[in-house]
Design an enzyme around this catalytic site. Structure first.
Site, PDB file in Angstrom:
ATOM      1  CD  GLU A   1      70.142  -2.908  33.656  1.00 49.38           C
ATOM      2  OE1 GLU A   1      71.040  -2.053  33.606  1.00 49.38           O
ATOM      3  OE2 GLU A   1      69.484  -3.149  34.673  1.00 49.38           O
ATOM      4  CG  HIS A   2      72.169  -3.881  28.110  1.00 43.35           C
ATOM      5  ND1 HIS A   2      73.497  -3.912  27.773  1.00 43.35           N
ATOM      6  CD2 HIS A   2      71.998  -4.845  29.048  1.00 43.35           C
ATOM      7  CE1 HIS A   2      74.107  -4.864  28.460  1.00 43.35           C
ATOM      8  NE2 HIS A   2      73.223  -5.449  29.257  1.00 43.35           N
TER       9      HIS A   2
ATOM     10  CG  ASP B   1      73.919   3.300  29.748  1.00 43.39           C
ATOM     11  OD1 ASP B   1      73.873   2.298  28.985  1.00 43.39           O
ATOM     12  OD2 ASP B   1      74.776   3.407  30.659  1.00 43.39           O
TER      13      ASP B   1
ATOM     14  N   GLY C   1      77.506  -6.532  38.241  1.00 39.10           N
ATOM     15  CA  GLY C   1      76.461  -5.618  37.781  1.00 39.10           C
ATOM     16  C   GLY C   1      76.162  -4.477  38.735  1.00 39.10           C
TER      17      GLY C   1
ATOM     18  CB  SER D   1      83.079  -3.188  41.318  1.00 42.44           C
ATOM     19  OG  SER D   1      83.459  -4.001  40.221  1.00 42.44           O
TER      20      SER D   1
ATOM     21  CG  ASP E   1      77.579   1.903  35.356  1.00 42.45           C
ATOM     22  OD1 ASP E   1      76.337   1.878  35.342  1.00 42.45           O
ATOM     23  OD2 ASP E   1      78.278   1.038  34.806  1.00 42.45           O
TER      24      ASP E   1
ATOM     25  CE  LYS F   1      80.818  -3.407  31.758  1.00 45.73           C
ATOM     26  NZ  LYS F   1      80.944  -3.251  33.182  1.00 45.73           N
TER      27      LYS F   1
HETATM   28  P1  ADP Z   1      81.186  -4.448  37.416  1.00 46.04           P
HETATM   29  O1  ADP Z   1      79.870  -4.916  36.902  1.00 46.04           O
HETATM   30  O2  ADP Z   1      81.308  -4.688  38.876  1.00 46.04           O
HETATM   31  O3  ADP Z   1      81.518  -3.047  37.025  1.00 46.04           O
HETATM   32  P2  ADP Z   1      83.338  -5.323  35.631  1.00 46.04           P
HETATM   33  O4  ADP Z   1      83.599  -6.704  35.181  1.00 46.04           O
HETATM   34  O5  ADP Z   1      83.040  -4.294  34.625  1.00 46.04           O
HETATM   35  O6  ADP Z   1      82.240  -5.434  36.742  1.00 46.04           O
HETATM   36  O7  ADP Z   1      84.642  -4.795  36.440  1.00 46.04           O
HETATM   37  C1  ADP Z   1      85.211  -5.532  37.474  1.00 46.04           C
HETATM   38  C2  ADP Z   1      86.673  -5.165  37.581  1.00 46.04           C
HETATM   39  O8  ADP Z   1      86.829  -3.933  38.331  1.00 46.04           O
HETATM   40  C3  ADP Z   1      87.485  -6.180  38.381  1.00 46.04           C
HETATM   41  O9  ADP Z   1      87.908  -7.247  37.571  1.00 46.04           O
HETATM   42  C4  ADP Z   1      88.662  -5.325  38.856  1.00 46.04           C
HETATM   43  O10 ADP Z   1      89.603  -5.175  37.830  1.00 46.04           O
HETATM   44  C5  ADP Z   1      87.995  -3.975  39.112  1.00 46.04           C
HETATM   45  N1  ADP Z   1      87.619  -3.884  40.545  1.00 46.04           N
HETATM   46  C6  ADP Z   1      86.421  -4.072  41.115  1.00 46.04           C
HETATM   47  N2  ADP Z   1      86.485  -3.932  42.471  1.00 46.04           N
HETATM   48  C7  ADP Z   1      87.779  -3.663  42.760  1.00 46.04           C
HETATM   49  C8  ADP Z   1      88.514  -3.437  43.969  1.00 46.04           C
HETATM   50  N3  ADP Z   1      87.925  -3.468  45.167  1.00 46.04           N
HETATM   51  N4  ADP Z   1      89.834  -3.194  43.874  1.00 46.04           N
HETATM   52  C9  ADP Z   1      90.430  -3.178  42.667  1.00 46.04           C
HETATM   53  N5  ADP Z   1      89.811  -3.381  41.507  1.00 46.04           N
HETATM   54  C10 ADP Z   1      88.500  -3.629  41.535  1.00 46.04           C
HETATM   55  P1  NG1 Z   2      77.759  -2.747  34.649  1.00 47.34           P
HETATM   56  O1  NG1 Z   2      76.621  -3.386  35.287  1.00 47.34           O
HETATM   57  O2  NG1 Z   2      78.527  -1.872  35.568  1.00 47.34           O
HETATM   58  O3  NG1 Z   2      78.597  -3.686  33.896  1.00 47.34           O
HETATM   59  C1  NG1 Z   2      77.150  -1.765  32.184  1.00 47.34           C
HETATM   60  C2  NG1 Z   2      77.526  -0.389  31.601  1.00 47.34           C
HETATM   61  C3  NG1 Z   2      76.397   0.623  31.767  1.00 47.34           C
HETATM   62  C4  NG1 Z   2      75.081   0.068  31.223  1.00 47.34           C
HETATM   63  C5  NG1 Z   2      74.821  -1.317  31.851  1.00 47.34           C
HETATM   64  C6  NG1 Z   2      73.593  -1.990  31.293  1.00 47.34           C
HETATM   65  C7  NG1 Z   2      79.883   0.290  31.740  1.00 47.34           C
HETATM   66  C8  NG1 Z   2      80.927   0.905  32.584  1.00 47.34           C
HETATM   67  N1  NG1 Z   2      78.688   0.137  32.302  1.00 47.34           N
HETATM   68  O4  NG1 Z   2      77.093  -1.676  33.580  1.00 47.34           O
HETATM   69  O5  NG1 Z   2      76.731   1.832  31.101  1.00 47.34           O
HETATM   70  O6  NG1 Z   2      75.093   0.005  29.829  1.00 47.34           O
HETATM   71  O7  NG1 Z   2      75.911  -2.202  31.646  1.00 47.34           O
HETATM   72  O8  NG1 Z   2      72.452  -1.240  31.522  1.00 47.34           O
HETATM   73  O9  NG1 Z   2      80.137  -0.050  30.602  1.00 47.34           O
END
Ligand code: ADP
Ligand code: NG1
Length: 457
Positions: free
Chosen positions: A48-49, A51, A142, A145, A189, A233
């Protein structure tokens, strides 16, 4: 692993989700989709954290994904809608694609993928599309998505413009372009979303990007449990603060070793440069860094730079306000976590009798390191990990970026029923909001396949 994303013909007759999506597309655009694209989310088993520090990670794709139905036209417009009404319709001319990182709306993630592929292919213009998006990955939890959405959009753009890009290049392109939203992630990811194969977890290594099968032990399964705390994030600076702390730690350690520190950005690059073992890198951290937080003044003094140089050359846009940096803790986490990934893979490869126990221990150490050194856990995640361990998991840890989101637990198959019952009773049922979400929040997961394009059979 090599090659382009698969193009598959699928029968819709026994697939309710695809049928519904096709109907929704027709309802919205009064035509039929030309093709569909699917990109999975992922669960990271360990690593974790690290990459974005250049180190290998060990994720697997999950069944939950982002699915899009698409038609192509001459309108020069990208028209987006979503099956979930909380994500508003959006339309933009292909000549006016702008990503507003101050306001990370869902469609900007889509546009990241569009822009990334357009740049990769050097396309002066793009086909217009009608597109409907349907997601089953819990957002901001996490399980990636956001990256699944970016990867889906990248693949949609490739196919709509009748081009071909390899899975590896798509993964690299999407890792790069997701940073347009502001988060400086490392590429895990997007890599697993494209390179995953059903039935196997993958060791993902960077520079050059490659994925190697990891055979998980037969006696246990992985369970995802969502803490039901969301952490977006892009809307917070927590993630980029960690990236920046690792960058500063790299430079301070490099300078202490007499290296040209200004070109080094990642703890992994420093490791390669010094040609030492991970254990020796940990010794170096102990020798050079102190556990007390570093002030800006101290960092500037150590690197012999001005505050302006720190702000302009080292800090990112959303970390300009940060006054203190925990360099010792972050570097210690990164080097020890990188070593745990190597050990995890080695145990999976050699498959000793106590493999499950050894892997569980590594997962528990990983969680402790995330909690105490990287400080990316939260109260609910720690509670959930404790509950999972007491319920029979041999290992349990937060997965993904943290500060909320999901845990992943390794559970011996014979304990699965009682494990699920106990976690449900202790974490979900006492709280009405969590209880309402328990079905999609607590589930067994198996390694799923990677992103694909498909059409109706
Ligand atoms: P994750 O850890 O799931 O990647 P993030 O906070 O980085 O979380 O991203 C989540 C964002 O991705 C949501 O706020 C939205 O903007 C987008 N997202 C996730 N799922 C969907 C979906 N089904 N349809 C549209 N946008 C989505
Ligand atoms: P998620 O869990 O999707 O927010 C994020 C980073 C990864 C990695 C992990 C921690 C993005 C798109 N994804 O993932 O690259 O650093 O945290 O291991 O920034």
């Amino acid at each position: 692993m090599a090659g382009n994303p698969p193009k598959i013909k699928v029968s819709f007759s026994d697939n309710e989700r695809l049928q519904k999506l096709k109907e929704a597309f027709h309802g919205k655009y009064a035509e039929s989709p030309l093709f569909y694209v699917r990109a999975p989310g992922r669960v990271n088993l360990i690593g974790e954290h690290i990459d974005y520090c250049g180190y290998a990670v060990l994720p697997m794709a999950i069944e939950q994904n982002i699915l899009a139905a698409v038609s192509v036209n001459n309108s020069q417009a990208i028209q987006l809608t979503n099956t979930d009404s909380k994500y508003k319709d959006f339309s933009v001319s292909v000549n006016e694609i702008i990503i507003d990182r101050e306001n990370p709306q869902w469609y900007y993630y889509f546009l990241c993928g569009v822009k990334g592929v357009q740049e990769q292919l050097n396309l002066s213009s793009l086909a217009g599309i009608h597109c409907i998006v349907d997601g089953t990955i819990p957002a901001s939890s996490g399980l990636s998505s956001s990256s699944a959405l970016v990867c889906c959009a990248g693949l949609v753009t490739m196919e709509a413009n009748q081009k071909a890009i390899s899975k590896v290049l798509l993964a690299e392109t999407c890792a790069k372009c997701e940073r347009y939203i502001g988060t400086e992630g490392g590429g895990m990811d997007q890599s697993i979303s494209f390179l995953a194969e059903e039935g196997t977890a993958k060791l993902i290594e960077f520079n050059p990007l490659r994925a190697t099968d990891v055979k998980l032990p037969a006696g246990a399964m992985f369970v995802i449990a969502n803490s039901c705390v969301e952490m977006n994030k892009a809307a917070s600076s927590l993630f980029n603060i960690r990236v920046v702390e690792c960058r500063i730690a790299t430079k301070v350690l490099a300078k202490a070793k007499g290296l040209k520190w200004s070109a080094l950005q990642k703890l992994g690059e420093l490791h390669t440069e010094l040609k030492l073992s991970l254990e020796k890198m940990l010794d170096l951290v102990e020798e050079v860094l102190h556990p007390e937080p570093y002030s800006r003044e101290e960092v500037c003094k150590l690197l012999e730079i001005t505050t302006e140089q720190l702000c302009n050359n080292i800090l990112s846009a959303n970390t300009q306000h940060v006054m203190q940096f925990e360099l010792y803790q972050r570097a210690k986490h990164v080097y020890s976590e990188a070593a745990r990934v190597v050990q995890f893979k080695a145990v999976c490869d050699s498959s000793p009798d106590d493999a499950v126990l050894q892997l569980g221990n590594l997962m528990n150490q990983s969680h402790a390191s995330c909690r105490y050194l990287y400080e990316c856990s939260c109260l609910e995640l720690d509670q959930l990990v404790d509950i999972c361990l007491k319920a029979g998991a041999v290992g349990s840890r937060l997965t993904g970026a943290g500060w909320g989101g999901c845990t992943v637990s390794m559970v011996p198959i014979e304990k699965m029923d009682s494990f699920l019952r106990s976690v449900k009773e202790q974490y979900y049922m006492p709280d009405a909001r969590r209880a309402a979400l328990v079905k999609q929040s607590l589930f067994v997961t198996r390694p799923g396949g990677g992103a694909a394009i498909f059409t109706e059979e």
